[in-house]
Write an enzyme that holds these catalytic residues in place. Sequence first.
Site, PDB file in Angstrom:
ATOM      1  N   ASN A  88      -2.770  -1.273   2.915  1.00 44.42           N
ATOM      2  CA  ASN A  88      -3.455  -0.035   3.261  1.00 44.42           C
ATOM      3  C   ASN A  88      -4.550  -0.336   4.287  1.00 44.42           C
ATOM      4  OD1 ASN A  88      -1.958   1.493   1.378  1.00 44.42           O
ATOM      5  ND2 ASN A  88      -3.349   0.932  -0.279  1.00 44.42           N
ATOM      6  N   VAL A  97     -11.099  -0.878  -0.532  1.00 44.44           N
ATOM      7  CA  VAL A  97     -11.906  -2.107  -0.480  1.00 44.44           C
ATOM      8  C   VAL A  97     -11.797  -2.679   0.939  1.00 44.44           C
ATOM      9  CG1 VAL A  97     -12.258  -4.422  -1.411  1.00 44.44           C
ATOM     10  CG2 VAL A  97     -11.485  -2.580  -2.935  1.00 44.44           C
ATOM     11  N   HIS A 101      -6.130  -6.881   2.208  1.00 45.51           N
ATOM     12  CA  HIS A 101      -5.371  -7.316   1.027  1.00 45.51           C
ATOM     13  C   HIS A 101      -3.947  -6.812   1.112  1.00 45.51           C
ATOM     14  CE1 HIS A 101      -7.680  -3.641   0.178  1.00 45.51           C
ATOM     15  NE2 HIS A 101      -6.664  -3.237  -0.570  1.00 45.51           N
ATOM     16  N   HIS A 103      -0.890  -5.747  -1.220  1.00 46.70           N
ATOM     17  CA  HIS A 103      -0.456  -5.415  -2.571  1.00 46.70           C
ATOM     18  C   HIS A 103       0.973  -5.915  -2.766  1.00 46.70           C
ATOM     19  CE1 HIS A 103      -3.527  -2.160  -3.506  1.00 46.70           C
ATOM     20  NE2 HIS A 103      -3.595  -2.137  -2.186  1.00 46.70           N
TER      21      HIS A 103
HETATM   22  P1  DGP Z   1      -6.757  -0.364  -1.624  1.00 48.59           P
HETATM   23  O1  DGP Z   1      -6.751   1.044  -2.132  1.00 48.59           O
HETATM   24  O2  DGP Z   1      -5.516  -0.699  -0.800  1.00 48.59           O
HETATM   25  O3  DGP Z   1      -8.043  -0.693  -0.910  1.00 48.59           O
HETATM   26  O4  DGP Z   1      -6.659  -1.271  -2.906  1.00 48.59           O
HETATM   27  C1  DGP Z   1      -7.760  -1.847  -3.546  1.00 48.59           C
HETATM   28  C2  DGP Z   1      -7.274  -2.334  -4.877  1.00 48.59           C
HETATM   29  O5  DGP Z   1      -8.251  -3.187  -5.408  1.00 48.59           O
HETATM   30  C3  DGP Z   1      -7.063  -1.216  -5.903  1.00 48.59           C
HETATM   31  O6  DGP Z   1      -5.677  -1.155  -6.239  1.00 48.59           O
HETATM   32  C4  DGP Z   1      -7.892  -1.639  -7.096  1.00 48.59           C
HETATM   33  C5  DGP Z   1      -8.242  -3.068  -6.800  1.00 48.59           C
HETATM   34  N1  DGP Z   1      -9.565  -3.462  -7.260  1.00 48.59           N
HETATM   35  C6  DGP Z   1     -10.744  -2.851  -6.954  1.00 48.59           C
HETATM   36  N2  DGP Z   1     -11.757  -3.497  -7.561  1.00 48.59           N
HETATM   37  C7  DGP Z   1     -11.196  -4.529  -8.247  1.00 48.59           C
HETATM   38  C8  DGP Z   1     -11.743  -5.560  -9.068  1.00 48.59           C
HETATM   39  O7  DGP Z   1     -12.946  -5.667  -9.300  1.00 48.59           O
HETATM   40  N3  DGP Z   1     -10.864  -6.449  -9.601  1.00 48.59           N
HETATM   41  C9  DGP Z   1      -9.509  -6.383  -9.367  1.00 48.59           C
HETATM   42  N4  DGP Z   1      -8.743  -7.294  -9.949  1.00 48.59           N
HETATM   43  N5  DGP Z   1      -8.963  -5.415  -8.595  1.00 48.59           N
HETATM   44  C10 DGP Z   1      -9.803  -4.516  -8.041  1.00 48.59           C
END
Ligand code: DGP
Length: 115
Positions: A88, A97, A101, A103
């Site tokens: 994304n 975030v 990253h 997924h």
């Molecule tokens: P996006 O929407 O593509 O920016 O995905 C961000 C992802 O990050 C979302 O699926 C949830 C995950 N995420 C956010 N905070 C944390 C965290 O503190 N720990 C973990 N393991 N995942 C997180």
Amino acid sequence: MAHETVFSKIIRREIPADIVYEDEQTLAFRDVSPQAPTHILVIPKEPLVSVADAEEKHAALLGHLMIVAGQIAHSEAILEDGFRLVVNAGRDGGQTVPHLHVHILGGRPLSWPPG
Ligand code: DGP
């Protein structure tokens, strides 16, 4: 250059995460809010904000993220049934975030197109 995010804290082990893979350039951990039976995030340790910020000098790193994602799909036993990689970017892309990253989603049939 990315700013401080929750992923920077995970890289520095300041907050816990279920880490499934690590090497010099990347870290992979289970998503805190899984959208499929297997939902793992692969991130570069280098704090790139998004794929839109990547430059030619990041080509090897981006390729490495893909290779690692495939290896994790293998170790998670989702290769045979199939899986999806999602990156994304920005507001309309649904990026929440600001640290690049990938997924990895698998373990169930995934619909298309995404919402
Ligand atoms: P996006 O929407 O593509 O920016 O995905 C961000 C992802 O990050 C979302 O699926 C949830 C995950 N995420 C956010 N905070 C944390 C965290 O503190 N720990 C973990 N393991 N995942 C997180």
